[in-house]
Design an enzyme around this catalytic site. Structure first.
Site, mmCIF file in Angstrom:
data_model
loop_
_atom_site.group_PDB
_atom_site.id
_atom_site.type_symbol
_atom_site.label_atom_id
_atom_site.label_comp_id
_atom_site.label_asym_id
_atom_site.label_seq_id
_atom_site.Cartn_x
_atom_site.Cartn_y
_atom_site.Cartn_z
ATOM 1 N N GLU A 97 0.518 -1.323 -0.065
ATOM 2 C CA GLU A 97 -0.160 0.027 -0.166
ATOM 3 C C GLU A 97 0.982 1.193 0.231
ATOM 4 O OE1 GLU A 97 -2.457 1.809 -0.167
ATOM 5 O OE2 GLU A 97 -4.889 0.770 0.200
ATOM 6 N N ASP A 98 0.607 2.373 -0.337
ATOM 7 C CA ASP A 98 1.000 3.826 -0.048
ATOM 8 C C ASP A 98 0.839 4.536 1.109
ATOM 9 O OD1 ASP A 98 -2.494 3.795 -0.602
ATOM 10 O OD2 ASP A 98 -1.546 5.538 -2.070
ATOM 11 N N ASP A 101 -4.653 4.571 6.345
ATOM 12 C CA ASP A 101 -4.829 5.752 7.309
ATOM 13 C C ASP A 101 -5.557 5.842 8.242
ATOM 14 O OD1 ASP A 101 -5.519 8.817 7.407
ATOM 15 O OD2 ASP A 101 -6.858 8.976 5.890
ATOM 16 N N PHE A 150 -2.252 15.979 5.680
ATOM 17 C CA PHE A 150 -2.400 14.931 3.524
ATOM 18 C C PHE A 150 -1.469 15.131 3.162
ATOM 19 C CE2 PHE A 150 -4.334 14.686 -0.715
ATOM 20 C CZ PHE A 150 -5.418 13.417 0.252
HETATM 21 P P1 IMP Z 1 -7.760 4.494 4.953
HETATM 22 O O1 IMP Z 1 -8.435 2.859 3.998
HETATM 23 O O2 IMP Z 1 -8.243 5.648 5.978
HETATM 24 O O3 IMP Z 1 -6.550 3.987 5.076
HETATM 25 O O4 IMP Z 1 -6.790 5.096 3.048
HETATM 26 C C1 IMP Z 1 -7.623 4.696 2.076
HETATM 27 C C2 IMP Z 1 -7.049 5.269 1.236
HETATM 28 O O5 IMP Z 1 -6.232 6.718 1.064
HETATM 29 C C3 IMP Z 1 -5.388 5.467 0.918
HETATM 30 O O6 IMP Z 1 -4.269 3.930 0.918
HETATM 31 C C4 IMP Z 1 -4.960 6.821 0.186
HETATM 32 O O7 IMP Z 1 -4.809 5.749 -1.507
HETATM 33 C C5 IMP Z 1 -5.645 6.871 0.220
HETATM 34 N N1 IMP Z 1 -5.378 8.167 1.446
HETATM 35 C C6 IMP Z 1 -4.869 8.207 2.570
HETATM 36 N N2 IMP Z 1 -4.652 9.336 3.116
HETATM 37 C C7 IMP Z 1 -4.080 9.790 2.631
HETATM 38 C C8 IMP Z 1 -2.987 10.908 2.302
HETATM 39 O O8 IMP Z 1 -2.696 11.766 3.189
HETATM 40 N N3 IMP Z 1 -2.606 11.197 0.884
HETATM 41 C C9 IMP Z 1 -3.239 10.438 -0.074
HETATM 42 N N4 IMP Z 1 -3.852 9.611 -0.612
HETATM 43 C C10 IMP Z 1 -4.159 9.467 1.115
HETATM 44 MG MG MG Z 2 -3.659 3.147 -1.081
#
Ligand code: IMP
Ligand code: MG
Length: 174
Positions: A97-98, A101, A150
């Site tokens: 994963e990148d 969050d 972000f």
């Molecule tokens: P999560 O399900 O909230 O953990 O996040 C899902 C997706 O949201 C991550 O895999 C990212 O692609 C995107 N994301 C979350 N935080 C950021 C950020 O700070 N910048 C850009 N994309 C984000």
């Molecule tokens: Mg992602």
């Protein structure tokens, strides 16, 4: 409103960290092969760079997913937009994963993958924002822990922009 990008992690630092991660992960999988599962789109840049630093045999595949959003959260399923081309049964799957969050989508994805009976299932992320976590997921490999800001670049976008930045930056609105 316009935005500017403040550099948080340099291209050079990321490259160095990925070499370290590749060595660590390869050591952990010694004598085995690894199926790297890249989560589109943000994970692409990190996955390809990390794969080049692995010294064990690697195969690669891609998945695109989205969660159903708040209104159908109780359904607890992940919507698969692009699935894997092949079975992962009996394989050492490393989800790449990148950024993690809230962890919502990922925990659903991991649940889905577990049902496909991989031999092992581990998780690697370039960035981790632990302050924002709402689910209990175990992250096996982390590039950097970052504060709740972000970020963009190295695959990550803001409204589909900035994925191609070679460094990681924080979006500042002015
Ligand atoms: P999560 O399900 O909230 O953990 O996040 C899902 C997706 O949201 C991550 O895999 C990212 O692609 C995107 N994301 C979350 N935080 C950021 C950020 O700070 N910048 C850009 N994309 C984000
Ligand atoms: Mg992602």
């Amino acid at each position: 409103m316009s935005e500017r990008i403040r550099e948080l992690i340099s291209e050079k630092d990321i490259a160095k960290r990925i070499v370290e991660l590749g060595a660590q992960i390869s050591a952990d999988y010694q004598g085995e092969s690894v199926f790297m599962l890249c989560v589109l789109k943000g994970g692409v840049y990190f996955t390809t760079e990390l794969s080049k630093r692995m010294s064990v045999p690697v195969s690669l595949d891609f998945m695109a997913v989205s969660s159903y959003g708040m209104e159908t959260e109780s359904s607890g399923v992940v919507k698969i937009i692009k699935d894997l081309d092949e079975s992962i049964e009996g394989k050492n799957v490393l989800v790449v994963e990148d950024i993690i969050d809230s962890g919502r989508t990922l925990s659903l994805l991991l649940e889905n993958l577990r049902q496909r009976k991989p031999k092992t299932l581990k998780l690697c992320t370039l960035l981790n924002k632990p302050a924002r976590r709402v689910t209990d997921i175990q992250v096996d490999y982390v590039g950097y822990e970052i504060p709740d800001e972000f970020v963009v670049g190295y695959g990550m976008d803001y409204a589909q922009k900035y994925r191609n930045l070679p460094y990681i930056g924080v979006v500042e609105f002015e």
